[in-house]
Design an enzyme around this catalytic site. Structure first.
Site, short mmCIF file in Angstrom:
data_model
loop_
_atom_site.label_atom_id
_atom_site.label_comp_id
_atom_site.label_asym_id
_atom_site.label_seq_id
_atom_site.Cartn_x
_atom_site.Cartn_y
_atom_site.Cartn_z
N ASP A 1 -5.33 1.86 -2.05
CA ASP A 1 -6.66 2.51 -1.47
C ASP A 1 -6.69 2.91 -0.12
O ASP A 1 -7.59 3.71 0.28
CB ASP A 1 -7.78 1.58 -1.94
CG ASP A 1 -8.01 1.38 -3.48
OD1 ASP A 1 -7.52 1.85 -4.07
OD2 ASP A 1 -8.79 0.34 -3.83
N LYS B 1 -17.57 -2.51 -2.11
CA LYS B 1 -17.82 -1.92 -3.65
C LYS B 1 -17.16 -2.56 -4.60
O LYS B 1 -17.73 -2.95 -5.60
CB LYS B 1 -17.13 -0.38 -3.31
CG LYS B 1 -17.02 0.17 -5.14
CD LYS B 1 -16.77 1.68 -4.68
CE LYS B 1 -15.19 1.70 -4.85
NZ LYS B 1 -14.33 1.64 -6.25
N ASN B 2 -15.78 -2.94 -4.50
CA ASN B 2 -15.10 -3.59 -5.64
C ASN B 2 -15.62 -5.08 -5.77
O ASN B 2 -15.09 -5.40 -6.93
CB ASN B 2 -13.46 -3.44 -5.38
CG ASN B 2 -13.25 -1.73 -5.53
OD1 ASN B 2 -14.07 -0.91 -6.17
ND2 ASN B 2 -12.14 -1.60 -5.45
N ARG C 1 -3.90 3.92 -17.17
CA ARG C 1 -4.82 2.87 -16.53
C ARG C 1 -5.10 2.08 -17.80
O ARG C 1 -6.11 1.90 -18.18
CB ARG C 1 -6.09 3.27 -15.91
CG ARG C 1 -5.50 4.12 -14.61
CD ARG C 1 -6.80 4.33 -13.89
NE ARG C 1 -7.24 3.25 -13.09
CZ ARG C 1 -8.45 3.25 -12.14
NH1 ARG C 1 -8.95 4.47 -11.63
NH2 ARG C 1 -8.61 2.13 -11.61
N CYS D 1 -11.01 6.82 -11.40
CA CYS D 1 -9.92 7.73 -10.70
C CYS D 1 -8.87 8.08 -11.49
O CYS D 1 -8.03 7.04 -11.93
CB CYS D 1 -9.84 7.49 -9.27
SG CYS D 1 -11.24 7.19 -8.21
N ARG E 1 -19.75 8.27 -3.85
CA ARG E 1 -19.73 7.37 -4.99
C ARG E 1 -19.52 5.97 -4.47
O ARG E 1 -19.74 4.82 -5.06
CB ARG E 1 -18.81 7.52 -6.25
CG ARG E 1 -19.34 8.66 -6.82
CD ARG E 1 -18.77 8.68 -8.33
NE ARG E 1 -19.21 7.62 -9.02
CZ ARG E 1 -19.04 7.81 -10.27
NH1 ARG E 1 -18.90 8.80 -11.02
NH2 ARG E 1 -19.34 6.42 -11.26
N1 EPU Z 1 -2.45 -2.47 -15.35
C1 EPU Z 1 -1.78 -2.64 -16.61
N2 EPU Z 1 -2.34 -3.28 -17.55
C2 EPU Z 1 -3.76 -3.56 -17.14
C3 EPU Z 1 -4.25 -3.61 -16.02
C4 EPU Z 1 -3.77 -2.92 -14.91
O1 EPU Z 1 -0.51 -2.27 -16.61
O2 EPU Z 1 -4.47 -4.40 -18.12
C5 EPU Z 1 -1.91 -1.96 -14.18
C6 EPU Z 1 -2.12 -0.49 -13.72
O3 EPU Z 1 -1.90 0.50 -14.45
C7 EPU Z 1 -1.85 -0.30 -12.50
C8 EPU Z 1 -1.63 -2.02 -11.76
O4 EPU Z 1 -1.60 -2.51 -12.94
O5 EPU Z 1 -0.59 0.33 -12.19
C9 EPU Z 1 -2.99 -2.22 -11.00
O6 EPU Z 1 -4.20 -2.14 -11.64
P1 EPU Z 1 -5.46 -3.10 -11.26
O7 EPU Z 1 -5.80 -3.71 -12.65
O8 EPU Z 1 -4.97 -3.99 -10.24
O9 EPU Z 1 -6.33 -1.95 -10.86
P2 EPU Z 1 -7.78 -1.56 -11.40
O10 EPU Z 1 -8.48 -3.12 -11.49
O11 EPU Z 1 -8.25 -0.79 -12.30
C10 EPU Z 1 -8.93 -1.90 -8.87
C11 EPU Z 1 -9.80 -1.13 -8.01
C12 EPU Z 1 -8.93 0.29 -7.66
C13 EPU Z 1 -7.74 -0.16 -6.97
C14 EPU Z 1 -7.01 -1.00 -7.53
C15 EPU Z 1 -5.69 -1.68 -7.01
C16 EPU Z 1 -12.13 -1.41 -9.04
C17 EPU Z 1 -12.99 -0.96 -9.65
N3 EPU Z 1 -10.80 -0.54 -8.83
O12 EPU Z 1 -8.47 -1.07 -9.95
O13 EPU Z 1 -10.01 0.83 -6.34
O14 EPU Z 1 -7.04 1.03 -6.40
O15 EPU Z 1 -7.71 -2.25 -8.16
O16 EPU Z 1 -6.20 -2.22 -5.86
O17 EPU Z 1 -12.06 -2.68 -8.34
C18 EPU Z 1 -10.83 2.51 -5.54
O18 EPU Z 1 -11.74 1.77 -4.87
O19 EPU Z 1 -10.77 3.68 -4.79
C19 EPU Z 1 -9.95 2.21 -6.41
C20 EPU Z 1 -9.30 3.04 -7.35
#
Ligand code: EPU
Length: 431
Positions: free
Chosen positions: A305, A22-23, A122, A117, A397
């Site tokens: 995850d 998915k991701n 975020r 989620c 989803r």
């Molecule tokens: N963060 C910041 N600033 C930013 C971006 C992130 O402070 O600009 C912080 C976040 O608040 C968090 C950490 O960095 O504490 C990690 O966030 P990350 O950006 O890695 O997460 P994401 O890209 O929003 C993706 C996956 C999530 C998964 C996370 C961590 C997708 C669409 N989502 O989220 O997947 O938990 O990486 O591996 O790729 C899921 O599939 O169920 C899911 C939630």
């Protein structure tokens, strides 16, 4: 809204095929914009988030043909719109990849701040920091982000936090920027490498994906290509935990065992047996599982995850387990649901202490988010008695045909119509 009804206590036995990640798909699909041509993408999971992503792409002007259940041809020659409609963007975390992809090709993008989620704050400050270092101007007005540039150039970015989304988004913006971009303290998840491989097949020059430093030399033009998405690490991990939690014996096929090492290691610690083959893993377990300690970390650490699914398993393991969440501020909302099934869990800040009980007991619960929902399914499968799960749209989803796959493994799970809960459907955002 429908519910799942599970009669627990059946061992899962047999084989299950894992779908595309998915991701990874959610980044590769917007990345096709950079091709300005035709891409043929295989192994795309048949899930709601992907359908939403394709809908947005089509609205922006991409021509999309479904060649079979998991293969799409996407022609992004004519992209006519650079703004993602707010109501679509807000439904899905990954809509922020349109910022990087549209900025990289057209020098402009507008996307409402993504939902996703609910794990606490975020922010996307690291995405913005990256775009600005490449010469973009970014504005955030009423939660709508506009990025614009007269021409992107290479830059050096040291990310303050390891972020999957920021790493991929800035990669998308940088592949056509003039000169060299160096990204440090980047995420190393399998989907980062997958995106880099896809970009390189389109003609980009991205090196170092999968390590702490990614170097991108901008190229003038990219082109279409054929690509196949990697298998889903978390879907595979979920079936691995389900197999162990039900004391079953399951061959999980179409996986990259290397991506599953942190999950396999914890299952072995808990007393399960994990055998690795070239592109499959077999998980089996006998007798009561044992407690363990888990700390979520960026890849190659234990994935956040997967922690809710492990919490379901550890609820009935022997001894006291501790799960420490170090990625998200608040990812223990699902604990309330496990308590309804008899679990003994104390949450203290970002840690959960689980005192294993002999077995969970079926109850009426709900999916709080995608992985929390997966945890409820595992809890229901391993519990004694009947469990009903509400808000299953949040599970579906992210998991392709979870019902069919579990039934083929011998689970007693069915979809039932929820006549009362229709109005209580949670506003669905995912990722
Ligand atoms: N963060 C910041 N600033 C930013 C971006 C992130 O402070 O600009 C912080 C976040 O608040 C968090 C950490 O960095 O504490 C990690 O966030 P990350 O950006 O890695 O997460 P994401 O890209 O929003 C993706 C996956 C999530 C998964 C996370 C961590 C997708 C669409 N989502 O989220 O997947 O938990 O990486 O591996 O790729 C899921 O599939 O169920 C899911 C939630």
């Amino acid at each position: 809204m429908d519910k799942f009804q599970i009669v627990g206590g059946k061992r899962l036995v047999g084989e299950v095929n894992i779908s595309g990640a998915k991701n990874a798909a959610l980044a590769v699909l917007p990345a096709t914009i950079l091709a300005g041509g035709k891409c043929r993408i295989e192994n795309i999971p048949d899930i709601q988030d992907v359908h939403m992503m394709l809908e947005i792409l089509s609205l922006l002007g991409a021509k999309i043909r479904r060649l079979n259940k998991t293969t799409y041809e996407i022609d992004t020659t004519w992209i006519r719109q650079l703004e993602v409609p707010d109501e679509m963007a807000k439904k899905m975390r990954a809509s922020y990849y349109f910022l990087g992809a549209l900025l990289g090709r057209h020098g402009f993008a507008q996307v409402a701040l993504p939902g996703g989620c609910d794990f606490g704050l975020r922010p996307i400050d690291q995405h913005i920091k990256g775009f600005e270092a490449l010469g973009a101007e970014c504005e955030n007005k009423s939660a709508v982000v506009t990025v614009t540039t007269k021409g992107l150039h290479g830059g050096s970015i040291y990310f303050d936090v390891v972020s999957v989304g920021a790493t991929m988004n800035v990669m998308l913006a940088a592949v056509k920027a003039k000169g060299l971009t160096i990204l440090e303290n980047v995420a190393k998840e399998p989907h980062i490498v997958d995106l880099a491989n896809f970009l390189n097949l389109m003609g980009a020059d991205v090196r170092g994906a999968g390590t702490d430093v990614i170097k991108i030399r901008g190229v003038e033009k990219l082109h279409g290509c054929d690509y196949s998405i990697i298998p889903d690490q978390i879907e595979a991990g979920t079936y691995m935990v389900a197999a162990a939690a039900t004391h079953g014996d399951v061959l999980i096929r179409n996986v990259i065992p290397k991506h599953l090492e942190s999950i396999s290691a914890k299952l072995v610690e808990c007393g399960a047996t994990v055998e690795e083959f070239d592109d499959s893993v077999r998980v089996s377990a006998e007798g009561r599982l044992l407690c363990c300690k888990i700390k979520t970390m960026p890849h190659p650490g234990f994935p956040t995850d997967m922690q809710p699914q492990f919490a379901a398993l550890l609820s009935a393991a022997e001894g006291v387990s501790i799960i420490s969440e170090s990625i998200w501020d608040s990812r223990f909302r699902y604990v309330g649901q496990l308590l309804r099934m008899g679990a003994t869990i104390d949450v203290e800040g970002k840690s959960a202490v689980i005192v294993g009980i002999p077995h969970l007991v079926g109850a009426s619960v709900q999916a709080d988010d995608l992985r929390a929902g997966a945890a409820m399914v595992i809890a229901g499968l391993s519990a004694v008695g009947k469990t009903t799960i509400e808000n299953i749209h949040l599970i579906e989803r992210g998991y392709e045909d979870i019902l069919g796959k579990l039934r083929a493994l011998g689970a007693d799970i069915k979809r039932i119509e929820d006549t009362q809960g229709a109005e209580s459907k949670q506003q669905s955002t995912a990722g």
